[in-house]
Scaffold this motif. Sequence first.
Motif, PDB file in Angstrom:
ATOM      1  N   THR A  71     -84.395  68.104 -22.362  1.00 36.41           N
ATOM      2  CA  THR A  71     -83.184  67.308 -23.165  1.00 36.41           C
ATOM      3  C   THR A  71     -82.533  66.811 -21.739  1.00 36.41           C
ATOM      4  O   THR A  71     -82.690  67.416 -20.784  1.00 36.41           O
ATOM      5  CB  THR A  71     -82.797  67.890 -24.099  1.00 36.41           C
ATOM      6  N   THR A  72     -82.017  65.495 -21.947  1.00 34.49           N
ATOM      7  CA  THR A  72     -81.109  64.862 -20.898  1.00 34.49           C
ATOM      8  C   THR A  72     -79.604  65.240 -21.284  1.00 34.49           C
ATOM      9  O   THR A  72     -79.296  64.747 -22.407  1.00 34.49           O
ATOM     10  CB  THR A  72     -81.522  63.479 -20.638  1.00 34.49           C
ATOM     11  N   ILE A  73     -79.010  65.751 -20.481  1.00 37.59           N
ATOM     12  CA  ILE A  73     -77.525  65.968 -20.919  1.00 37.59           C
ATOM     13  C   ILE A  73     -76.751  65.121 -19.836  1.00 37.59           C
ATOM     14  O   ILE A  73     -77.017  64.966 -18.789  1.00 37.59           O
ATOM     15  CB  ILE A  73     -77.000  67.696 -20.664  1.00 37.59           C
ATOM     16  N   SER A  74     -75.881  64.351 -20.647  1.00 36.87           N
ATOM     17  CA  SER A  74     -75.027  63.382 -19.807  1.00 36.87           C
ATOM     18  C   SER A  74     -73.426  63.446 -20.234  1.00 36.87           C
ATOM     19  O   SER A  74     -73.340  63.954 -21.436  1.00 36.87           O
ATOM     20  CB  SER A  74     -75.633  61.984 -20.090  1.00 36.87           C
ATOM     21  N   PHE A  75     -72.746  63.005 -19.334  1.00 38.48           N
ATOM     22  CA  PHE A  75     -71.305  62.875 -19.696  1.00 38.48           C
ATOM     23  C   PHE A  75     -70.670  61.755 -18.695  1.00 38.48           C
ATOM     24  O   PHE A  75     -70.997  61.783 -17.588  1.00 38.48           O
ATOM     25  CB  PHE A  75     -70.609  64.130 -19.525  1.00 38.48           C
ATOM     26  N   PRO A  76     -69.715  61.065 -19.262  1.00 38.50           N
ATOM     27  CA  PRO A  76     -68.884  60.271 -18.548  1.00 38.50           C
ATOM     28  C   PRO A  76     -67.797  60.858 -17.743  1.00 38.50           C
ATOM     29  O   PRO A  76     -67.239  61.948 -18.268  1.00 38.50           O
ATOM     30  CB  PRO A  76     -68.464  59.291 -19.316  1.00 38.50           C
ATOM     31  N   TYR A  77     -67.640  60.642 -16.591  1.00 41.06           N
ATOM     32  CA  TYR A  77     -66.735  61.116 -15.752  1.00 41.06           C
ATOM     33  C   TYR A  77     -66.279  60.105 -14.632  1.00 41.06           C
ATOM     34  O   TYR A  77     -66.864  59.646 -13.998  1.00 41.06           O
ATOM     35  CB  TYR A  77     -67.131  62.485 -15.097  1.00 41.06           C
ATOM     36  N   GLN A  78     -64.538  60.157 -14.640  1.00 46.09           N
ATOM     37  CA  GLN A  78     -64.312  59.531 -13.407  1.00 46.09           C
ATOM     38  C   GLN A  78     -63.250  60.259 -12.729  1.00 46.09           C
ATOM     39  O   GLN A  78     -62.368  61.123 -13.445  1.00 46.09           O
ATOM     40  CB  GLN A  78     -63.294  58.265 -14.087  1.00 46.09           C
ATOM     41  N   GLY A  79     -63.261  60.084 -11.578  1.00 44.09           N
ATOM     42  CA  GLY A  79     -62.380  60.975 -10.674  1.00 44.09           C
ATOM     43  C   GLY A  79     -63.094  61.903  -9.722  1.00 44.09           C
ATOM     44  O   GLY A  79     -64.331  61.987  -9.730  1.00 44.09           O
ATOM     45  N   TYR A  80     -62.422  62.835  -9.039  1.00 44.15           N
ATOM     46  CA  TYR A  80     -63.278  63.681  -8.175  1.00 44.15           C
ATOM     47  C   TYR A  80     -62.741  65.052  -8.458  1.00 44.15           C
ATOM     48  O   TYR A  80     -61.455  65.565  -8.731  1.00 44.15           O
ATOM     49  CB  TYR A  80     -62.688  63.469  -6.515  1.00 44.15           C
ATOM     50  N   THR A  81     -63.534  66.140  -8.811  1.00 42.35           N
ATOM     51  CA  THR A  81     -63.236  67.303  -9.147  1.00 42.35           C
ATOM     52  C   THR A  81     -64.625  68.220  -9.139  1.00 42.35           C
ATOM     53  O   THR A  81     -65.667  67.538  -9.187  1.00 42.35           O
ATOM     54  CB  THR A  81     -62.831  67.511 -10.603  1.00 42.35           C
ATOM     55  N   HIS A  82     -64.452  69.710  -9.271  1.00 45.54           N
ATOM     56  CA  HIS A  82     -65.563  70.571  -9.357  1.00 45.54           C
ATOM     57  C   HIS A  82     -65.831  70.826 -10.557  1.00 45.54           C
ATOM     58  O   HIS A  82     -65.071  70.888 -11.509  1.00 45.54           O
ATOM     59  CB  HIS A  82     -64.962  71.670  -8.782  1.00 45.54           C
ATOM     60  N   VAL A  83     -67.193  70.562 -10.848  1.00 41.50           N
ATOM     61  CA  VAL A  83     -67.482  70.651 -12.297  1.00 41.50           C
ATOM     62  C   VAL A  83     -68.727  71.775 -12.443  1.00 41.50           C
ATOM     63  O   VAL A  83     -69.413  71.923 -11.537  1.00 41.50           O
ATOM     64  CB  VAL A  83     -68.114  69.379 -12.764  1.00 41.50           C
ATOM     65  N   LYS A  84     -68.612  72.621 -13.473  1.00 39.17           N
ATOM     66  CA  LYS A  84     -69.900  73.352 -13.586  1.00 39.17           C
ATOM     67  C   LYS A  84     -70.359  73.141 -15.074  1.00 39.17           C
ATOM     68  O   LYS A  84     -69.852  72.962 -16.204  1.00 39.17           O
ATOM     69  CB  LYS A  84     -69.400  74.870 -13.909  1.00 39.17           C
ATOM     70  N   LEU A  85     -71.800  72.998 -15.219  1.00 42.84           N
ATOM     71  CA  LEU A  85     -72.540  72.694 -16.487  1.00 42.84           C
ATOM     72  C   LEU A  85     -73.531  73.835 -16.521  1.00 42.84           C
ATOM     73  O   LEU A  85     -74.257  74.116 -15.886  1.00 42.84           O
ATOM     74  CB  LEU A  85     -73.346  71.483 -16.276  1.00 42.84           C
ATOM     75  N   ASP A  86     -73.259  74.678 -17.617  1.00 43.12           N
ATOM     76  CA  ASP A  86     -73.979  75.716 -18.120  1.00 43.12           C
ATOM     77  C   ASP A  86     -74.564  75.660 -19.444  1.00 43.12           C
ATOM     78  O   ASP A  86     -73.953  74.976 -20.291  1.00 43.12           O
ATOM     79  CB  ASP A  86     -73.102  77.126 -18.006  1.00 43.12           C
ATOM     80  N   ILE A  87     -75.447  76.216 -19.891  1.00 40.23           N
ATOM     81  CA  ILE A  87     -76.166  76.353 -21.081  1.00 40.23           C
ATOM     82  C   ILE A  87     -75.883  77.939 -21.466  1.00 40.23           C
ATOM     83  O   ILE A  87     -76.305  78.844 -20.876  1.00 40.23           O
ATOM     84  CB  ILE A  87     -77.744  76.131 -21.105  1.00 40.23           C
TER      85      ILE A  87
END
Length: 96
Positions: free
Chosen positions: A25-41
């Motif tokens: 599956t493809t996981i997507s999200f809109p984001y604007q700006g600069y930040t540290h992101v963590k994506l977990d299942i």
Amino acid sequence: MNIKAVNPNIFRTLNSYPNPFNSTTTISFPYQGYTHVKLDIIDLNGRIIDSIFSGNLSGQNSYTFLWDRTENKSGIYFARMSNNKNLLIHKIILLK
């Protein structure tokens, strides 16, 4: 009682396609700006079963990640995207 207005320009969603899915599956999200992101299942017990991404994001309007879980059991999982200000959770269903 204070009611805080929500600005639709800052509302973000986490999505997956296809959902339910069989192996990827493809996981997507809109984001604007600069930040540290963590994506977990995570599973229904709250355990992290896969860390898809951990790093800095900047400059794009949306990000897309592929989750390939051909060896996992059928069931309900959650994609969890977090940074220092936000936490987004999206239910994902794996069917085999």
